[in-house]
Scaffold this active site. Structure first.
Site: not given
Ligand code: AMP
Length: 299
Positions: A79, A156, A190, A234, A245
């Site tokens: 996103k 969300r 990531r 992260r 998640r």
């Protein structure tokens, strides 16, 4: 009891917003010099009113057309990558609520450690808290003459979607989809440059094709040499937290897809692979190829 459990119990739909831990959370924020200036007694209705005020159209829009777009999609789908590209192309701000939350986390104190407890376990933060952060960001943008938005990571929950729909006219919701095998690998790969904030990915994803799906190849997105030694991950990109998640996305955010589908605003977009393959197809789906070609010719 862990703070996250306490917060979740207090945030059950049956609980009124006032006299909850969230009021405490928001009261604490209001007295934090680095936090948003919030009404000490803010609840969901007040957060909605703040959002309404901050999201009303600027009298001097910077572009001919305002874009009020939302990106939906599982963690790791990309996103942020596509929202940020479209933001540059269309000249509207890319607002990622996850970034707003991480900014709050970087302040010290009790509130920050309580928020960390939620975020680092993959849980959502309370609706009124996130709406207040978003309102503050929109208000700051409005004062700078920004108009329109590309939201990433908001809404969300259905409550957030209902509130947003009540105060502003979202014109398009892009629902990014990616094969599940790739999502976990993308989160684990990531990396962020701690200095410039650039987003990279060290994962090389190569999923074999079969009778049903073609091969999917997503090359790594490696950092330039000057970022290489400054890469960080992260705290919520561990295998255990990413799985949580994803579970929360399916439970809390998938109904938001249906919310927008029913209103005819949802554009489903299945990512065929990495950025080189997906970006041109996304531009085509959004009828933006001409604008992109024009801008690339000028640059
Ligand atoms: P993201 O960067 O979008 O993955 O968001 C990181 C974390 O911030 C999430 O796991 C949540 O804890 C929190 N967060 C971001 N946006 C929202 C939202 N709209 N509602 C609730 N929590 C959020």
């Amino acid at each position: 009891m862990a703070v996250s459990h306490r917060l979740f119990r207090l945030y059950s739909p049956a609980t009124t917003a006032k006299n909850t831990f969230s009021s405490f959370l928001i009261r604490s924020l209001s007295s934090s010099p680095s936090g948003p200036t919030l009404d000490p007694e803010i609840d969901l209705e007040e957060a909605r009113a703040q959002l309404e005020k901050s999201s009303s159209t600027s009298p001097t829009p910077s572009k001919d057309r305002n874009f009020h777009w939302v990106f939906l999609g599982c963690p790791g789908v990309g996103k942020g990558t596509y929202a940020s590209r479209l933001s540059s192309l269309l000249g509207v701000p890319h607002i990622a609520t996850g970034d707003l939350v991480r900014d709050e986390l970087s302040s010290s104190g009790l509130l920050s450690s309580q928020l960390k407890e939620l975020v680092n376990h993959g849980k959502l933060v309370p609706d009124e808290f996130i709406i207040s952060l978003l309102s503050k960001r929109l208000q700051a943008g409005k004062e700078k003459g920004e108009s329109g938005y590309i939201l990433d990571g908001f809404p969300r929950t259905v409550t957030q979607a209902e509130i947003l729909e009540g105060v502003t006219n979202v014109d398009l919701v892009i629902n990014l989809k990616l094969r599940e095998e790739a999502l976990l690998a993308k989160c684990l790969g990531r990396r962020i440059c701690s200095e410039c904030g650039g987003n990279y990915n060290v994962a090389c994803i190569d999923i074999k094709g079969d009778d049903v799906s073609p091969r999917m190849y997503m090359p790594p997105l490696l950092p330039p040499p000057n970022c290489e030694s400054k890469l960080i991950s992260r705290a919520d990109d561990t295998e255990e937290v990413v799985k949580e998640r994803l579970r929360i996305y399916n439970k809390m955010t998938q109904p938001v897809e249906e919310f927008y589908r029913k209103r005819g605003k949802l554009l489903e977009f299945e990512l065929p692979g990495g950025i080189p393959e997906s970006w041109p197809k996304l531009l085509r789906a959004l009828h933006l190829e001409d604008l992109y070609d024009k801008q690339s010719a000028i640059a």
